[in-house]
Design an enzyme around this catalytic site. Structure first.
Site, PDB file in Angstrom:
ATOM      1  CD  GLU A 182      -2.139   6.211 -12.461  1.00  0.00           C
ATOM      2  OE1 GLU A 182      -0.980   6.258 -12.887  1.00  0.00           O
ATOM      3  OE2 GLU A 182      -3.116   6.485 -13.160  1.00  0.00           O
ATOM      4  CB  CYS A 191     -10.407  11.224  -7.697  1.00  0.00           C
ATOM      5  SG  CYS A 191     -10.949  10.178  -9.042  1.00  0.00           S
ATOM      6  CB  CYS A 222     -11.621  -0.712 -15.495  1.00  0.00           C
ATOM      7  SG  CYS A 222     -13.422  -0.547 -15.583  1.00  0.00           S
ATOM      8  CB  CYS A 265     -15.622   3.017 -21.544  1.00  0.00           C
ATOM      9  SG  CYS A 265     -16.762   2.392 -20.287  1.00  0.00           S
ATOM     10  CB  CYS A 320     -12.035   4.991 -20.265  1.00  0.00           C
ATOM     11  SG  CYS A 320     -11.340   5.009 -18.604  1.00  0.00           S
ATOM     12  CG  HIS A 363     -20.236   8.577 -21.600  1.00  0.00           C
ATOM     13  ND1 HIS A 363     -19.762   9.625 -20.847  1.00  0.00           N
ATOM     14  CD2 HIS A 363     -19.836   7.453 -20.963  1.00  0.00           C
ATOM     15  CE1 HIS A 363     -19.097   9.158 -19.803  1.00  0.00           C
ATOM     16  NE2 HIS A 363     -19.134   7.846 -19.849  1.00  0.00           N
ATOM     17  CB  CYS A 421     -12.085  12.310 -16.321  1.00  0.00           C
ATOM     18  SG  CYS A 421     -12.683  13.494 -15.162  1.00  0.00           S
TER      19      CYS A 421
HETATM   20  N1  SAH Z   1     -16.512   3.254 -13.860  1.00  0.00           N
HETATM   21  C1  SAH Z   1     -17.093   4.378 -13.190  1.00  0.00           C
HETATM   22  C2  SAH Z   1     -16.061   5.147 -12.393  1.00  0.00           C
HETATM   23  C3  SAH Z   1     -14.995   5.833 -13.218  1.00  0.00           C
HETATM   24  S1  SAH Z   1     -15.366   7.509 -13.255  1.00  0.00           S
HETATM   25  C4  SAH Z   1     -17.806   5.250 -14.191  1.00  0.00           C
HETATM   26  O1  SAH Z   1     -17.679   4.995 -15.381  1.00  0.00           O
HETATM   27  O2  SAH Z   1     -18.526   6.154 -13.776  1.00  0.00           O
HETATM   28  C5  SAH Z   1     -14.348   8.151 -14.472  1.00  0.00           C
HETATM   29  C6  SAH Z   1     -15.105   9.169 -15.284  1.00  0.00           C
HETATM   30  O3  SAH Z   1     -14.231   9.693 -16.284  1.00  0.00           O
HETATM   31  C7  SAH Z   1     -16.285   8.540 -15.990  1.00  0.00           C
HETATM   32  O4  SAH Z   1     -17.350   9.424 -16.059  1.00  0.00           O
HETATM   33  C8  SAH Z   1     -15.689   8.315 -17.352  1.00  0.00           C
HETATM   34  O5  SAH Z   1     -16.672   8.193 -18.317  1.00  0.00           O
HETATM   35  C9  SAH Z   1     -14.845   9.545 -17.532  1.00  0.00           C
HETATM   36  N2  SAH Z   1     -13.817   9.366 -18.569  1.00  0.00           N
HETATM   37  C10 SAH Z   1     -13.283   8.214 -18.993  1.00  0.00           C
HETATM   38  N3  SAH Z   1     -12.378   8.438 -19.961  1.00  0.00           N
HETATM   39  C11 SAH Z   1     -12.344   9.764 -20.159  1.00  0.00           C
HETATM   40  C12 SAH Z   1     -11.587  10.618 -20.996  1.00  0.00           C
HETATM   41  N4  SAH Z   1     -10.665  10.126 -21.822  1.00  0.00           N
HETATM   42  N5  SAH Z   1     -11.807  11.950 -20.926  1.00  0.00           N
HETATM   43  C13 SAH Z   1     -12.703  12.452 -20.068  1.00  0.00           C
HETATM   44  N6  SAH Z   1     -13.424  11.699 -19.226  1.00  0.00           N
HETATM   45  C14 SAH Z   1     -13.258  10.367 -19.270  1.00  0.00           C
END
Ligand code: SAH
Length: 339
Positions: free
Chosen positions: A89, A102, A109, A113, A116, A214, A331
């Site tokens: 996506e 984006c 992945c 995390c 996510c 975070h 995100c």
């Molecule tokens: N793996 C890389 C690139 C992905 S960026 C990284 O972690 O930076 C995606 C962004 O969205 C990251 O900052 C991630 O922490 C954030 N993200 C992930 N899940 C989210 C959620 N449920 N709500 C808001 N932000 C989120």
């Protein structure tokens, strides 16, 4: 063989070996990336014999849009299919002064995390540079845009677990024969893979770095971001100080707001400590919910209260207004549901 799997030097080498002028490489890349043309026979400034040779020996790698979900806020989430049928996506985010895409750097992945959605689908494979840059090209075409101004590597995947192809993609996005997007308008976002940060230091383009932190409290971070065990906060800080001292570039720190989890006074203090010695912008992202994730989004007054605490730090603080929530394009909401 896929023609755009070559970088420009490799293509020049192939041309030389085939008895052609290596300078044709630039012309060919302009057709592929600037104009987005996919049929070598229409590369009109090349001799016909070369056009035919390209047609018979190569395939041109393109990704394709299978679905576009338009959000009420103007952003569009794209479901994009790769040659092998895998899907990723990408999201188009229009703002007054910029048009941002984006992109995803991996199918799924491996990081998992806790907050996510992408991690829930597991990891399938890395994307090639042409598949990453191709997302921008295909979205530009689909929407009939003259140009895309910004690219952020904040879609699915971890760019620094696929560093080589990510940096090759940056080259395609940035070069004048490519999409011509300014290096400073390209942001690589990482969970904190130190080896990748070091490789970025050796890279000749001034792209922006974003770190998904975070929390700067090690034990807590390990629970939210399991890879933190391998790259502890203390080592990360060292790498970032080094990055800052060598580049003098401001680092963006992404901070997903999980209410009552990472918004305590202790977290703010640890964050201040962590950023001491570098120039940073803290980008607070209110958690975007997903039915399969065990967190709740912060209420408006919780965001406000947390922002007030963050404002006391000597760094810029911004609140990310997540776009595309209604189409699960915000995100952390990117995940392909497999049947
Ligand atoms: N793996 C890389 C690139 C992905 S960026 C990284 O972690 O930076 C995606 C962004 O969205 C990251 O900052 C991630 O922490 C954030 N993200 C992930 N899940 C989210 C959620 N449920 N709500 C808001 N932000 C989120």
């Amino acid at each position: 063989m896929i023609l755009n799997e070559f970088d420009i030097k490799e293509l020049a080498g192939w041309l030389r070996k085939s008895g052609e002028s290596p300078f044709r490489a630039r012309q060919i890349f302009k057709w592929l990336w600037q104009k987005g043309e996919s049929d070598p026979l229409s590369f009109t400034d090349l001799p016909m014999a070369l056009r035919e040779k390209l047609t018979s020996q190569f395939e041109i790698g393109r990704v394709k849009v299978v679905e576009a979900f338009r959000s009420g806020d103007g952003s569009v989430k794209f479901l994009i299919e790769l040659l092998d049928g895998e899907k990723v996506e990408s999201v188009f985010i229009p703002e007054a002064d910029r048009k941002t895409v984006c992109v995803s750097s991996q199918v799924g992945c491996p990081l998992r995390c806790a907050f996510c959605a992408t991690g829930l689908m597991g990891f399938t494979r890395n994307l090639k540079a042409w598949e990453i840059a191709g997302q921008v090209l295909v979205i530009r075409k689909h929407l009939g845009l003259e140009r895309v101004t910004n690219v952020v590597f904040m879609g699915m995947g971890e760019p620094f677990l696929n560093t080589e192809e990510t940096l090759r993609a940056v080259r395609i996005l940035n070069e004048p024969w490519g999409l011509g997007i300014g290096a400073r308008k390209i942001t690589l976002s990482t969970v904190g893979i130190i080896t990748g940060i070091r490789k970025l230091l050796a890279f000749d383009k001034q792209v922006k770095l974003a770190l998904s932190l975070h929390t700067a409290i090690q034990e807590k971070r390990e629970k939210l971001v399991p890879i933190a065990r391998q790259y502890p906060v203390s080592a990360l800080k060292e790498a970032l100080i080094d990055y800052y001292e060598r580049t003098r570039r401001r680092i963006t720190v992404e901070y997903v707001h999980l209410p009552e989890i990472n918004d305590t006074d202790e977290d703010v203090e640890a964050l201040g400590e962590f950023l001491n010695g570098m120039k940073a912008k803290i980008n607070l992202i209110p958690f975007n919910p997903h039915p399969k994730l065990p967190f709740r989004p912060p209420a408006e007054d919780e965001v406000k209260a947390f922002l007030e605490k963050l404002y006391r730090l000597p760094h810029a603080v911004t609140l990310r207004k997540s776009k595309g929530r209604d189409v699960r394009g915000a995100c952390g909401q990117l995940a392909i549901e497999r049947i």
